[in-house]
Write a protein that holds these residues in place. Structure first.
Motif, mmCIF file in Angstrom:
data_model
loop_
_atom_site.group_PDB
_atom_site.id
_atom_site.type_symbol
_atom_site.label_atom_id
_atom_site.label_comp_id
_atom_site.label_asym_id
_atom_site.label_seq_id
_atom_site.Cartn_x
_atom_site.Cartn_y
_atom_site.Cartn_z
ATOM 1 N N GLU A 206 13.004 5.380 -3.650
ATOM 2 C CA GLU A 206 11.853 4.326 -3.253
ATOM 3 C C GLU A 206 12.585 3.185 -3.310
ATOM 4 O O GLU A 206 13.503 2.781 -3.874
ATOM 5 C CB GLU A 206 10.775 4.324 -4.446
ATOM 6 C CG GLU A 206 9.639 3.573 -4.029
ATOM 7 C CD GLU A 206 8.318 3.842 -5.110
ATOM 8 O OE1 GLU A 206 7.789 4.930 -4.909
ATOM 9 O OE2 GLU A 206 7.949 3.217 -6.039
ATOM 10 N N ASP B 130 -0.187 2.582 5.371
ATOM 11 C CA ASP B 130 0.742 3.759 5.575
ATOM 12 C C ASP B 130 1.280 3.906 6.893
ATOM 13 O O ASP B 130 0.481 4.011 7.899
ATOM 14 C CB ASP B 130 0.041 5.080 4.961
ATOM 15 C CG ASP B 130 -0.460 4.917 3.652
ATOM 16 O OD1 ASP B 130 0.270 4.335 2.819
ATOM 17 O OD2 ASP B 130 -1.786 5.953 3.464
ATOM 18 N N HIS C 116 3.608 1.166 2.910
ATOM 19 C CA HIS C 116 4.145 2.373 2.517
ATOM 20 C C HIS C 116 4.737 3.118 3.694
ATOM 21 O O HIS C 116 3.735 3.708 4.453
ATOM 22 C CB HIS C 116 3.205 3.100 1.698
ATOM 23 C CG HIS C 116 3.028 2.549 0.401
ATOM 24 N ND1 HIS C 116 2.264 2.980 -0.754
ATOM 25 C CD2 HIS C 116 3.335 1.366 -0.313
ATOM 26 C CE1 HIS C 116 2.070 2.364 -1.904
ATOM 27 N NE2 HIS C 116 2.541 1.280 -1.467
ATOM 28 N N GLU D 85 0.489 9.576 -1.376
ATOM 29 C CA GLU D 85 -0.142 8.382 -0.814
ATOM 30 C C GLU D 85 -1.740 8.211 -1.330
ATOM 31 O O GLU D 85 -2.052 7.118 -1.462
ATOM 32 C CB GLU D 85 0.034 8.287 0.509
ATOM 33 C CG GLU D 85 1.546 7.766 0.776
ATOM 34 C CD GLU D 85 2.205 6.554 0.150
ATOM 35 O OE1 GLU D 85 1.335 5.680 -0.399
ATOM 36 O OE2 GLU D 85 3.290 6.334 0.418
ATOM 37 N N THR E 125 10.641 6.546 0.534
ATOM 38 C CA THR E 125 9.455 5.657 0.819
ATOM 39 C C THR E 125 9.973 4.049 0.734
ATOM 40 O O THR E 125 10.501 3.879 -0.328
ATOM 41 C CB THR E 125 8.349 5.923 -0.291
ATOM 42 O OG1 THR E 125 8.236 7.440 -0.342
ATOM 43 C CG2 THR E 125 7.266 5.191 -0.012
ATOM 44 N N HIS F 120 8.481 0.474 0.239
ATOM 45 C CA HIS F 120 7.545 -0.528 -0.220
ATOM 46 C C HIS F 120 7.501 -1.838 0.260
ATOM 47 O O HIS F 120 8.308 -2.547 -0.389
ATOM 48 C CB HIS F 120 6.961 -0.241 -1.665
ATOM 49 C CG HIS F 120 6.483 0.954 -2.167
ATOM 50 N ND1 HIS F 120 5.921 1.297 -3.470
ATOM 51 C CD2 HIS F 120 6.168 2.246 -1.419
ATOM 52 C CE1 HIS F 120 5.447 2.472 -3.331
ATOM 53 N NE2 HIS F 120 5.368 3.085 -2.350
ATOM 54 N N SER G 16 4.373 1.941 -9.728
ATOM 55 C CA SER G 16 4.790 2.916 -8.723
ATOM 56 C C SER G 16 6.258 3.452 -8.756
ATOM 57 O O SER G 16 6.230 4.598 -8.726
ATOM 58 C CB SER G 16 4.898 1.865 -7.320
ATOM 59 O OG SER G 16 5.185 2.901 -6.412
ATOM 60 N N SER H 247 -1.549 6.743 -4.511
ATOM 61 C CA SER H 247 -1.282 5.382 -4.378
ATOM 62 C C SER H 247 -2.489 4.433 -3.836
ATOM 63 O O SER H 247 -2.680 3.408 -4.720
ATOM 64 C CB SER H 247 -0.288 5.144 -3.603
ATOM 65 O OG SER H 247 -0.003 3.814 -3.346
#
Lengths: 252, 252
Positions: B191, A193, A221, A234, B219, B221, B237, A237
């Motif tokens: 995302e 993160d 992330h 998070e 966010t 990823h 997700s 996640s």
């Protein structure tokens, strides 16, 4: 080997919380009210200036238990919680507060101080893991994960590199130098993160630490926002990440 | 306004799949077997060379229905599926295949071609959304999300910038130039998926497109691996992301 002694036990919302002592530090163990036997174990390292039962720790533990049915353990880092501070601790904390107050970069103080704490903390975590695996409800065979951000990453990266029992880890929010060299020895799955607009850790430095992990299975992330604005989702996640890699407790 | 006509209906594992036509293109609508009424609607754009019922589309639809109880719609992009290709399509596809075969960068061909397709696709998507919202089980009021990677992002970014009904979006795996200028007009939660070791899209370019979104809530990823190795768990997700921002169908 020192013995883990439970001091309190409370239960609410399907989660049993037990505080323990192990030699000269305190910890907590959260477990599902049913189905904790042989569930995977997640070790959670707290952030700097925080402690083993801070809201971030109990909040993340609740999500890990709810989503994965895991056992979740935290301990106080050296100089944190009720533990005494050394002169070295006091000096570094004063320097950090001065830098914060002056609006100066904190990395040059936080990084060496946190890595100094990691040298003290890694043997304590390994002793904690030994003691937890002596408990009949955990046992020596089950998979183990590690979850810690900020100082929890400064401690967790050397711990994970040294500890073959840790099979998946969630890290985040730290500087790469000199920790990246240790991260290069980590091959277990990693979720990392970082905050895209972190005012303390430059974006390129955060990305460089993620880049360093040797893990074939790793996920970054990055969320919009400043250092302290890491979104609470998070934690969910992270729980799903541990379910993927460690399995879910049968009864969860 | 053209009318959406259902052509087939099948049902398995709690998911109803209906194919439809709308004027000169085909689509599919996946819904939970119960509780679909007024559930949020997710529009899914497929990748280049693919079509509305490719395994990626039906696989992601299954996860979105299972996790969020959503209605999920896809349509064929221009020149894809059973749709005729124009001379322009044929020429660009041939150039792309030549570049692939020669190991040359595909971005200089894919980017302008996909943005050309987006000009044709955006009005089709808006007409599809109009028609879907005429269905009694969807209705005009419910929240709408968009989910598309690769060419699905090249089409989805201009669509989301133009379409106020889209309230959250999952994008990924595209080049920033010139799409970043459009991304700067997007403020809904995003995302964004990218592959850390993408052999087609340089890492800095992928990060630059994520950086461009004006969304306060966004966010990134980033997963280790090459372009086609995006992990399947990102579909889960995405579903959790849409649940956070659009809500979950009551009965799901």
């Amino acid at each position: 080997m020192k013995t883990l002694e439970f001091t309190t036990e409370t239960s609410s919302n399907g989660i049993v919380e037990r505080e323990f002592t192990l030699g000269d530090f305190d910890g907590a163990l959260w477990s599902p009210a049913s189905g904790a036997e042989r569930a995977p174990l997640i070790l959670m390292g707290h952030g700097g200036g925080n402690h083993h039962k801070s809201p971030a720790m109990s909040g993340r533990a609740a999500r890990l238990v709810a989503i994965g049915g895991f056992n979740v353990a935290t301990i106080d880092a050296p100089g944190h919680g009720r533990r005494p501070r050394t002169e070295h601790d006091e000096r570094e904390i004063a320097l950090m507060q001065q830098a914060m107050a002056a609006g100066e970069p904190v990395g040059p103080i936080v990084v060496p101080y946190n890595l100094h704490l990691a040298e003290r903390a890694v043997p304590e975590w390994r002793a904690t893991l030994d003691a937890l695996q002596e408990l009949p409800e955990i046992g020596p065979q089950g998979p183990v994960g590690y979850y810690g951000l900020n100082m929890g990453t400064a401690i967790g990266i050397p711990l994970t590199a040294a500890e073959p029992r840790i099979r998946a880890a969630v890290f985040g929010q730290f500087w790469p130098d000199p920790l990246a060299a240790t991260a290069k020895r980590i091959t277990v799955p990693v979720e990392y993160d970082l905050q895209w607009d972190d005012e303390h850790i430059p974006r390129a430095e955060g990305l460089a630490l993620f880049d360093a992990f040797a893990s074939k299975d790793k996920t970054l992330h990055a969320n919009a926002g400043r250092h302290k604005e890491l979104p609470r989702f998070e934690a969910d996640s992270a729980a799903h990440f541990f379910v993927r890699h460690l399995g879910r407790a049968t009864a969860a």
